[in-house]
Design an enzyme around this catalytic site. Structure first.
Site, PDB file in Angstrom:
ATOM      1  CG  HIS A  51     -26.259 -14.171 -18.200  1.00 53.84           C
ATOM      2  ND1 HIS A  51     -25.276 -15.133 -18.555  1.00 53.84           N
ATOM      3  CD2 HIS A  51     -25.481 -13.041 -17.693  1.00 53.84           C
ATOM      4  CE1 HIS A  51     -24.026 -14.602 -18.221  1.00 53.84           C
ATOM      5  NE2 HIS A  51     -24.309 -13.414 -17.693  1.00 53.84           N
ATOM      6  CG  HIS A  80     -27.343  -9.132 -21.995  1.00 56.90           C
ATOM      7  ND1 HIS A  80     -27.927  -9.775 -20.988  1.00 56.90           N
ATOM      8  CD2 HIS A  80     -26.039  -8.749 -21.824  1.00 56.90           C
ATOM      9  CE1 HIS A  80     -26.820 -10.040 -19.959  1.00 56.90           C
ATOM     10  NE2 HIS A  80     -25.932  -9.358 -20.339  1.00 56.90           N
ATOM     11  CD  GLU A 117     -30.900  -9.558 -17.155  1.00 56.09           C
ATOM     12  OE1 GLU A 117     -29.976  -9.386 -16.600  1.00 56.09           O
ATOM     13  OE2 GLU A 117     -32.063  -9.147 -16.484  1.00 56.09           O
ATOM     14  CB  THR A 130     -30.719  -7.558 -13.537  1.00 51.02           C
ATOM     15  OG1 THR A 130     -29.742  -8.430 -14.354  1.00 51.02           O
ATOM     16  CG2 THR A 130     -31.930  -8.273 -13.355  1.00 51.02           C
ATOM     17  CB  CYS A 179     -29.832  -6.707  -9.517  1.00 46.52           C
ATOM     18  SG  CYS A 179     -27.760  -6.308  -9.882  1.00 46.52           S
ATOM     19  CB  SER A 181     -19.111 -11.473 -14.409  1.00 48.59           C
ATOM     20  OG  SER A 181     -18.994 -10.355 -15.160  1.00 48.59           O
TER      21      SER A 181
HETATM   22  S1  SF4 Z   1     -26.616  -9.814  -8.527  1.00 41.06           S
HETATM   23 FE1  SF4 Z   1     -27.191  -8.745 -10.305  1.00 41.06          FE
HETATM   24  S2  SF4 Z   1     -25.554  -8.757 -11.443  1.00 41.06           S
HETATM   25 FE2  SF4 Z   1     -25.509 -10.324 -10.029  1.00 41.06          FE
HETATM   26  S3  SF4 Z   1     -26.224 -12.162 -11.304  1.00 41.06           S
HETATM   27 FE3  SF4 Z   1     -27.820 -11.077 -10.168  1.00 41.06          FE
HETATM   28  S4  SF4 Z   1     -28.839  -9.702 -11.569  1.00 41.06           S
HETATM   29 FE4  SF4 Z   1     -26.597 -10.398 -12.550  1.00 41.06          FE
END
Ligand code: SF4
Length: 311
Positions: free
Chosen positions: A74, A124, A126, A164, A194, A266
């Site tokens: 994160h 959070h 992140e 993200t 993301c 995750s």
């Molecule tokens: S790809 Fe996306 S969900 Fe996976 S760790 Fe990176 S930012 Fe987080």
């Protein structure tokens, strides 16, 4: 009972890299490794590493001087990096490169004199890390209502970044409110939410209309997993976010003929397979996989891993 299995689901490239990184660190150094916060937000993974002797900490101050400290997927603020340096810790950075990208945008915007409006969830990991890059120049918002309360004017230099793992739909509502109130707001060149978050949400949105129940494998503190379960709720069906097969309850399936199963970024695939097995055995589940997009993203392990000694 019809069981639709969403794909893509589960591990993203950032989670894969962070877990491989910690596995490799344990192989090289042994059990005396520390990780700042959970390596990824998943109970099964954290318990697996805890059994291997890894210690998860909330502050570098908890780590004995000279030890190895890994930063989780994160990301961390510069303050945490400095605290680790001050304790002469050997650090390995397992931050997802897509989170690092947001940090770099925050640094650039702050340097260019922008005030940053960060869309994200307070508390959070992140968000704490990203805000730490430019704490004086960043304001966190979570909703269009928060945007209405912002104190800035149309002549202020403003930029927008996002966490993200947000809901794509909720983030776009906040961005619209921002653009309406502050037409001058600068956006990053590329989307901050993301690819993995976007793909998993998109897949569930396309399939959720065909089922009566949604099961999401993931931990309660996993932001992207929670967003997946919320899609079920938004579409008016029951949705459960579960850590594993043991949380399944028979009464959830009374009168249910179709279920959609997915997993947050995750959550390991073994947990999905255990749930599918139970659905087949106990509820006459017939599983069909529905792949809506392909993913070919891979991140290399951090270079500083090479410097960790062998056992
Ligand atoms: S790809 Fe996306 S969900 Fe996976 S760790 Fe990176 S930012 Fe987080």
């Amino acid at each position: 009972m019809e069981v639709l299995l969403a794909s893509p689901r589960g591990f993203c490239a950032g989670v894969n890299m962070a877990i491989e990184c910690l596995d490799e660190a344990v192989r090289r150094v042994g059990s005396g490794i520390y990780v700042y916060h959970e390596i990824v937000h998943n109970q099964y993974i954290v318990e697996r590493f805890t059994k291997q002797g890894v210690t998860f900490v909330d502050s570098p101050d908890e780590v004995p001087e000279g030890s190895v400290l890994l930063f989780s997927a994160h990301g961390v603020s510069p303050e945490i990096r400095k605290a680790a340096r001050d304790r002469r810790l050997q650090t390995v950075d397992a931050t997802c490169p897509l989170v690092t990208k947001v940090h770099l945008e925050a640094i650039r915007f702050a340097r260019e004199g922008y005030h940053i409006i960060l869309i994200g969830h307070e508390g959070h990991d992140e968000v704490i890390g990203t805000m730490g890059e430019a704490p004086e120049s960043t304001t966190l918002v979570e909703s269009p209502e928060d945007v209405e309360r912002l104190p800035f004017s149309e002549s202020d230099k403003l930029a927008c970044l996002t966490q993200t793992t947000l809901s794509v739909d909720e983030a776009s509502a906040v961005i619209s409110a921002l653009r309406r109130r502050y037409p001058q707001v600068e956006m990053p060149k590329k989307e901050d939410i993301c690819y993995a978050t976007t793909n998993r949400q998109q897949t569930v949105k396309e399939l959720v209309g065909q089922v009566q129940l949604l099961l999401v494998l993931g931990s309660q503190n996993s932001s992207n997993s929670r967003r997946l379960a919320e899609i079920g709720e938004t579409h008016g069906i029951a949705a459960y976010l579960i850590d594993g097969v043991d949380e399944l309850q028979a009464d959830w399936f009374a009168g249910v003929e179709s279920v959609l199963v997915t997993a947050g970024a995750s959550a390991p695939e073994i947990l999905v397979q255990e749930v599918l097995q139970r659905l087949e055995q106990d509820f006459g589940g017939k599983v069909t996989e529905h792949r809506l997009s392909e993913e070919h993203v891979h991140f290399n392990l951090p270079r500083e891993l090479q410097q960790l000694g062998q056992r």
